[in-house]
Write a protein that holds these residues in place. Structure first.
Motif, PDB file in Angstrom:
ATOM      1  N   ILE A   1       0.817  -1.221   0.000  1.00 52.89           N
ATOM      2  CA  ILE A   1       0.000   0.000   0.000  1.00 52.89           C
ATOM      3  C   ILE A   1       0.849   1.270   0.000  1.00 52.89           C
ATOM      4  O   ILE A   1       0.313   2.373   0.008  1.00 52.89           O
ATOM      5  CB  ILE A   1      -0.987   0.019   1.189  1.00 52.89           C
ATOM      6  CG1 ILE A   1      -0.254   0.079   2.534  1.00 52.89           C
ATOM      7  CG2 ILE A   1      -1.961  -1.139   1.093  1.00 52.89           C
ATOM      8  CD1 ILE A   1      -1.164   0.275   3.737  1.00 52.89           C
ATOM      9  N   GLY A   2       2.168   1.104   0.006  1.00 57.01           N
ATOM     10  CA  GLY A   2       3.041   2.264  -0.070  1.00 57.01           C
ATOM     11  C   GLY A   2       3.423   2.859   1.269  1.00 57.01           C
ATOM     12  O   GLY A   2       4.051   3.912   1.314  1.00 57.01           O
ATOM     13  N   LEU A   3       3.026   2.212   2.334  1.00 58.60           N
ATOM     14  CA  LEU A   3       3.411   2.706   3.654  1.00 58.60           C
ATOM     15  C   LEU A   3       4.914   2.524   3.859  1.00 58.60           C
ATOM     16  O   LEU A   3       5.578   3.380   4.432  1.00 58.60           O
ATOM     17  CB  LEU A   3       2.619   1.965   4.731  1.00 58.60           C
ATOM     18  CG  LEU A   3       2.672   2.496   6.146  1.00 58.60           C
ATOM     19  CD1 LEU A   3       2.381   3.980   6.224  1.00 58.60           C
ATOM     20  CD2 LEU A   3       1.687   1.747   7.019  1.00 58.60           C
ATOM     21  N   LEU A   4       5.419   1.410   3.391  1.00 59.95           N
ATOM     22  CA  LEU A   4       6.867   1.177   3.334  1.00 59.95           C
ATOM     23  C   LEU A   4       7.277   1.242   1.867  1.00 59.95           C
ATOM     24  O   LEU A   4       6.637   0.600   1.030  1.00 59.95           O
ATOM     25  CB  LEU A   4       7.216  -0.223   3.858  1.00 59.95           C
ATOM     26  CG  LEU A   4       7.322  -0.438   5.339  1.00 59.95           C
ATOM     27  CD1 LEU A   4       7.545  -1.908   5.641  1.00 59.95           C
ATOM     28  CD2 LEU A   4       8.431   0.394   5.938  1.00 59.95           C
ATOM     29  N   PRO A   5       8.315   1.998   1.560  1.00 59.82           N
ATOM     30  CA  PRO A   5       8.808   1.960   0.177  1.00 59.82           C
ATOM     31  C   PRO A   5       9.277   0.544  -0.162  1.00 59.82           C
ATOM     32  O   PRO A   5       9.559  -0.248   0.744  1.00 59.82           O
ATOM     33  CB  PRO A   5       9.997   2.923   0.191  1.00 59.82           C
ATOM     34  CG  PRO A   5       9.807   3.773   1.397  1.00 59.82           C
ATOM     35  CD  PRO A   5       9.051   2.935   2.388  1.00 59.82           C
TER      36      PRO A   5
ATOM     37  N   ASP B   1      18.866  -0.781   7.389  1.00 57.35           N
ATOM     38  CA  ASP B   1      18.650  -0.001   8.613  1.00 57.35           C
ATOM     39  C   ASP B   1      17.524   1.019   8.462  1.00 57.35           C
ATOM     40  O   ASP B   1      16.722   1.204   9.374  1.00 57.35           O
ATOM     41  CB  ASP B   1      19.936   0.707   9.036  1.00 57.35           C
ATOM     42  CG  ASP B   1      20.980  -0.258   9.571  1.00 57.35           C
ATOM     43  OD1 ASP B   1      20.599  -1.366  10.009  1.00 57.35           O
ATOM     44  OD2 ASP B   1      22.174   0.100   9.557  1.00 57.35           O
ATOM     45  N   LEU B   2      17.472   1.693   7.326  1.00 59.53           N
ATOM     46  CA  LEU B   2      16.411   2.674   7.099  1.00 59.53           C
ATOM     47  C   LEU B   2      15.046   1.999   7.085  1.00 59.53           C
ATOM     48  O   LEU B   2      14.082   2.500   7.680  1.00 59.53           O
ATOM     49  CB  LEU B   2      16.654   3.435   5.792  1.00 59.53           C
ATOM     50  CG  LEU B   2      15.613   4.490   5.419  1.00 59.53           C
ATOM     51  CD1 LEU B   2      15.462   5.539   6.537  1.00 59.53           C
ATOM     52  CD2 LEU B   2      15.982   5.155   4.101  1.00 59.53           C
ATOM     53  N   ASP B   3      14.956   0.850   6.430  1.00 63.24           N
ATOM     54  CA  ASP B   3      13.693   0.101   6.422  1.00 63.24           C
ATOM     55  C   ASP B   3      13.278  -0.254   7.847  1.00 63.24           C
ATOM     56  O   ASP B   3      12.100  -0.144   8.204  1.00 63.24           O
ATOM     57  CB  ASP B   3      13.833  -1.197   5.605  1.00 63.24           C
ATOM     58  CG  ASP B   3      14.120  -0.949   4.135  1.00 63.24           C
ATOM     59  OD1 ASP B   3      13.610   0.039   3.576  1.00 63.24           O
ATOM     60  OD2 ASP B   3      14.859  -1.767   3.552  1.00 63.24           O
TER      61      ASP B   3
ATOM     62  N   VAL C   1       9.901   0.737   9.884  1.00 60.92           N
ATOM     63  CA  VAL C   1       9.005  -0.248  10.515  1.00 60.92           C
ATOM     64  C   VAL C   1       8.772   0.125  11.975  1.00 60.92           C
ATOM     65  O   VAL C   1       7.626   0.101  12.452  1.00 60.92           O
ATOM     66  CB  VAL C   1       9.583  -1.683  10.386  1.00 60.92           C
ATOM     67  CG1 VAL C   1       8.791  -2.664  11.250  1.00 60.92           C
ATOM     68  CG2 VAL C   1       9.581  -2.137   8.927  1.00 60.92           C
ATOM     69  N   ALA C   2       9.830   0.486  12.690  1.00 66.10           N
ATOM     70  CA  ALA C   2       9.699   0.874  14.102  1.00 66.10           C
ATOM     71  C   ALA C   2       8.800   2.102  14.234  1.00 66.10           C
ATOM     72  O   ALA C   2       7.934   2.166  15.115  1.00 66.10           O
ATOM     73  CB  ALA C   2      11.074   1.141  14.707  1.00 66.10           C
ATOM     74  N   PHE C   3       8.978   3.075  13.357  1.00 64.31           N
ATOM     75  CA  PHE C   3       8.153   4.292  13.386  1.00 64.31           C
ATOM     76  C   PHE C   3       6.689   3.957  13.119  1.00 64.31           C
ATOM     77  O   PHE C   3       5.798   4.396  13.849  1.00 64.31           O
ATOM     78  CB  PHE C   3       8.664   5.297  12.347  1.00 64.31           C
ATOM     79  CG  PHE C   3       7.816   6.528  12.230  1.00 64.31           C
ATOM     80  CD1 PHE C   3       7.895   7.532  13.188  1.00 64.31           C
ATOM     81  CD2 PHE C   3       6.933   6.682  11.182  1.00 64.31           C
ATOM     82  CE1 PHE C   3       7.109   8.673  13.092  1.00 64.31           C
ATOM     83  CE2 PHE C   3       6.135   7.813  11.069  1.00 64.31           C
ATOM     84  CZ  PHE C   3       6.229   8.816  12.030  1.00 64.31           C
ATOM     85  N   ILE C   4       6.448   3.161  12.092  1.00 66.33           N
ATOM     86  CA  ILE C   4       5.072   2.789  11.737  1.00 66.33           C
ATOM     87  C   ILE C   4       4.417   2.040  12.889  1.00 66.33           C
ATOM     88  O   ILE C   4       3.270   2.327  13.261  1.00 66.33           O
ATOM     89  CB  ILE C   4       5.048   1.950  10.445  1.00 66.33           C
ATOM     90  CG1 ILE C   4       5.446   2.819   9.255  1.00 66.33           C
ATOM     91  CG2 ILE C   4       3.685   1.298  10.232  1.00 66.33           C
ATOM     92  CD1 ILE C   4       5.785   2.033   8.001  1.00 66.33           C
ATOM     93  N   LYS C   5       5.141   1.113  13.472  1.00 63.83           N
ATOM     94  CA  LYS C   5       4.579   0.351  14.588  1.00 63.83           C
ATOM     95  C   LYS C   5       4.228   1.279  15.749  1.00 63.83           C
ATOM     96  O   LYS C   5       3.154   1.170  16.343  1.00 63.83           O
ATOM     97  CB  LYS C   5       5.548  -0.740  15.043  1.00 63.83           C
ATOM     98  CG  LYS C   5       4.957  -1.551  16.176  1.00 63.83           C
ATOM     99  CD  LYS C   5       5.744  -2.761  16.516  1.00 63.83           C
ATOM    100  CE  LYS C   5       5.030  -3.454  17.677  1.00 63.83           C
ATOM    101  NZ  LYS C   5       5.575  -4.706  18.005  1.00 63.83           N
TER     102      LYS C   5
END
Length: 128
Positions: A23-27, A41-43, A47-51
């Motif tokens: 859905i584009g939430l993560l590139p 690391d950026l990914d 993920v940590a931010f989204i969670k």
């Protein structure tokens, strides 16, 4: 890092991680030649931010908008800040409501505890 490792580290299912990417939430996550996802690391920070934001109750569509703005660069800093401020204000309001609920629950529990204590004291007096 492979998707299974990310899933375990952040306690998010692999299906959820794939969904966030779809859905584009993560590139799009880099992949090995065999198609296996390789989170960098950026990914992982994303993920940590989204969670964290999901745990705080931010809707998916707001997060997608925010992440789209991030991808657009520094020209969107003010817009991103506006989103975060609005979400913070909503979170503070929800927390205030939750505090009211917690206070009511604590009051009701104390009423029952006091009633139980009084009942036990009455039983002791009857036995004497």
């Amino acid at each position: 890092m492979k998707i299974a490792e990310v899933s375990q580290q952040y306690d998010i299912s692999a299906d959820t991680l794939r969904y966030y990417e779809r859905i584009g939430l993560l590139p799009a996550v880099n992949r090995h030649p065999g198609g296996i996802r390789d989170y960098n690391d950026l990914d992982m920070r994303r993920v940590a931010f989204i969670k964290c934001m999901r745990r705080a109750g931010l809707p998916i569509d707001v997060l997608i908008e925010y992440m789209d703005l991030v991808q657009q660069g520094d020209a969107t800093i003010a817009a991103r800040q506006d989103i975060l401020i609005a979400q913070r204000d909503q979170l503070v309001a929800r927390m205030a409501e939750m505090q009211k609920t917690l206070d009511l629950l604590n009051y009701k529990i104390s009423v029952y505890e006091n009633a139980l204590l009084n009942r036990e004291q009455e039983l002791v007096l009857i036995e004497e």
